[in-house]
Design an enzyme around this catalytic site. Structure first.
Site, PDB file in Angstrom:
ATOM      1  N   SER A 238       1.580  -2.530   4.017  1.00  0.00           N
ATOM      2  CA  SER A 238       0.991  -2.250   2.710  1.00  0.00           C
ATOM      3  C   SER A 238       0.570  -3.538   2.001  1.00  0.00           C
ATOM      4  CB  SER A 238       1.986  -1.429   1.891  1.00  0.00           C
ATOM      5  OG  SER A 238       1.291  -0.714   0.939  1.00  0.00           O
ATOM      6  N   HIS A 381       3.326   7.124   3.853  1.00  0.00           N
ATOM      7  CA  HIS A 381       3.234   5.679   3.704  1.00  0.00           C
ATOM      8  C   HIS A 381       4.609   5.021   3.911  1.00  0.00           C
ATOM      9  CE1 HIS A 381       1.392   2.068   2.136  1.00  0.00           C
ATOM     10  NE2 HIS A 381       2.379   1.918   1.272  1.00  0.00           N
TER      11      HIS A 381
HETATM   12  C1  GTR Z   1       0.634   0.762  -3.953  1.00  0.00           C
HETATM   13  C2  GTR Z   1      -0.666   0.025  -4.005  1.00  0.00           C
HETATM   14  C3  GTR Z   1      -1.171  -0.166  -2.604  1.00  0.00           C
HETATM   15  C4  GTR Z   1      -0.106  -0.643  -1.652  1.00  0.00           C
HETATM   16  C5  GTR Z   1       1.270  -0.088  -1.941  1.00  0.00           C
HETATM   17  C6  GTR Z   1       2.436  -0.799  -1.280  1.00  0.00           C
HETATM   18  O1  GTR Z   1       1.132   1.069  -5.185  1.00  0.00           O
HETATM   19  O2  GTR Z   1      -1.561   0.776  -4.760  1.00  0.00           O
HETATM   20  O3  GTR Z   1      -2.293  -1.028  -2.607  1.00  0.00           O
HETATM   21  O4  GTR Z   1      -0.071  -2.003  -1.549  1.00  0.00           O
HETATM   22  O5  GTR Z   1       1.547  -0.054  -3.275  1.00  0.00           O
HETATM   23  O6  GTR Z   1       2.435  -2.017  -1.181  1.00  0.00           O
HETATM   24  O7  GTR Z   1       3.362  -0.114  -0.882  1.00  0.00           O
END
Ligand code: GTR
Length: 400
Positions: A238, A381
């Site tokens: 991420s 995610h």
């Molecule tokens: C989210 C962000 C993403 C991603 C994520 C993370 O809130 O919008 O771009 O980086 O965090 O790092 O888990």
């Protein structure tokens, strides 16, 4: 009667507003493929001056340096390379959860510049079973590293599985370099070592600082006999994946660069505006990218680059993109497309035979081809053991 219905209406409206506090603040994000704009993307093979890029020499002397400069100026800020001294203080730690399978080294990296110093803690696990030097995986972690090291059930950084496969596993916390926080991000190398960067609208901010941290870990690997620094893989999930891509593009010492679900400002094409957008990321995380990137809020088409060109800048070294089906915020299709478009530099410039699926819709779940690895998995995610196992399968094959 009329007054009654009017007050009833006003009351209903009031309740609606109270029940949805974000009614006015909330922006709509697109998850509908039919609403993705037609893409006109910058061409990897035409320079800003219109030169046609055909050979390795054209790419390496004209287009790649130009792209790296454009990414630095407009997105991440460059990664400063100068400092006065670097020192590694290494101690062996025998009290840890993985002592059956690994030797743990605690490394304090101390960097000085203009009389100021910064220290970064790197934790390295070396396989006990096999003889070194060991190929290594480094994870850029934005999750609390002490917490990860004390929780065997957490597979975000699966130390045991990594060392059992003959790799060294290394990790550092971005907090040591630049805290992942809007108000505190400068309380690291931006204040101690490189204060001039903050004055520059195109200067380094959080993500580039985290990438700087990965470069210092590589400096240590070069000095460590137990590590085979020529077979080093850099992993980020991420926000860490965005930093890994920028570090990997800047530092050719990384043999493999792995982005896990890095999405907007990482693996995904910005122009698709699917899920997270440039404006949204710049609003929520203003300290990740430089100030110039903010001028592209709602103006993605004006960017002189898009993210497929960042993948291309890693060529011919190995690259891996991983996505998750339910992680629509990171735009898995946009990640696949930038991977696929970036592959043109691997094939057309470096002559590497890359066999990737024609379209995202017809893709296989896992594709490990020459120098390029990809998978998309079920679920949300996260960075999981499933992801790590795919990375290790790919890297095994690359290093064979
Ligand atoms: C989210 C962000 C993403 C991603 C994520 C993370 O809130 O919008 O771009 O980086 O965090 O790092 O888990």
């Amino acid at each position: 009667m009329k007054t009654l219905s009017k007050s009833f209406y006003l009351l209903t409206l009031l309740i609606a507003i109270i029940c949805s506090p974000n009614l006015f603040a909330q922006e709509q994000f697109n998850y509908d493929e039919s609403k993705v704009p037609d893409l006109v993307l910058p061409d990897p093979f035409v320079s800003t001056n219109g030169e046609i890029i055909k050979s390795v020499d054209d790419w390496e002397s004209i287009r790649r340096p130009e792209l790296m400069r454009l990414f630095a100026e407009n997105v991440y800020g460059g990664i400063p390379r100068d400092f006065d001294e670097i020192h590694f203080n290494v101690s062996t730690d025998s009290d840890h959860l993985y002592k059956e399978v690994a030797m743990k080294k605690n490394v304090t990296i101390r960097v000085t510049r203009n009389g100021k110093a910064q220290t970064v803690n790197l934790f390295v696990f070396l396989p006990l079973e096999e003889k070194g030097p060991h190929p290594v995986f480094l994870l850029i972690s934005h999750r609390n590293v002490q917490g990860l090291l004390e929780d065997k059930e957490d597979r975000f950084f699966p130390i045991e599985q990594i060392v059992r496969r003959g790799y060294a596993a290394a990790i550092y916390d971005v907090e040591d370099v630049s805290p992942d926080d809007k108000d505190r991000f400068a309380n690291g190398i931006l204040e101690s070592l490189y204060p001039e960067e903050l004055k520059n609208s195109g200067g380094m901010r959080g993500l580039a600082a985290w990438a700087w941290g990965a470069m210092r870990a590589m400096d240590y690997f070069e000095s460590e006999n137990a590590i085979d620094h020529k077979r080093a893989s850099l992993v980020g999930h991420s926000r860490g994946g965005k930093a890994a891509l920028w570090a990997g593009a800047n530092d050719k010492r990384w043999a493999v660069v792995i982005s896990n679900e890095s999405g907007c400002g990482g693996a995904a094409l910005s122009r698709r505006r699917f899920g997270e957008t440039v404006k949204r990321i710049n609003t929520n995380f203003p300290y990740w990218f430089n100030d110039n990137f903010k001028t592209f809020n709602d103006r993605e088409d004006a960017l002189p680059i898009d993210q497929h060109l960042l993948a291309a800048c890693i060529a011919p070294r190995s690259i891996y993109f991983a996505s998750a089906i339910e992680d629509q915020w990171a735009d898995p299709k946009g990640e696949f497309l930038s991977f696929k478009l970036g592959s043109r530099v691997y094939t057309d410039i470096y002559g590497i035979k890359v066999d990737l699926p024609e379209s995202f819709e017809n893709h296989q779940r896992t594709v490990h081809t020459n120098s390029m690895g990809y998978h998309i998995r079920e679920g949300k995610h996260n960075l999981t053991l499933y992801d790590w196992e795919r990375f290790m399968d790919f890297v095994d094959k690359e290093f064979k």
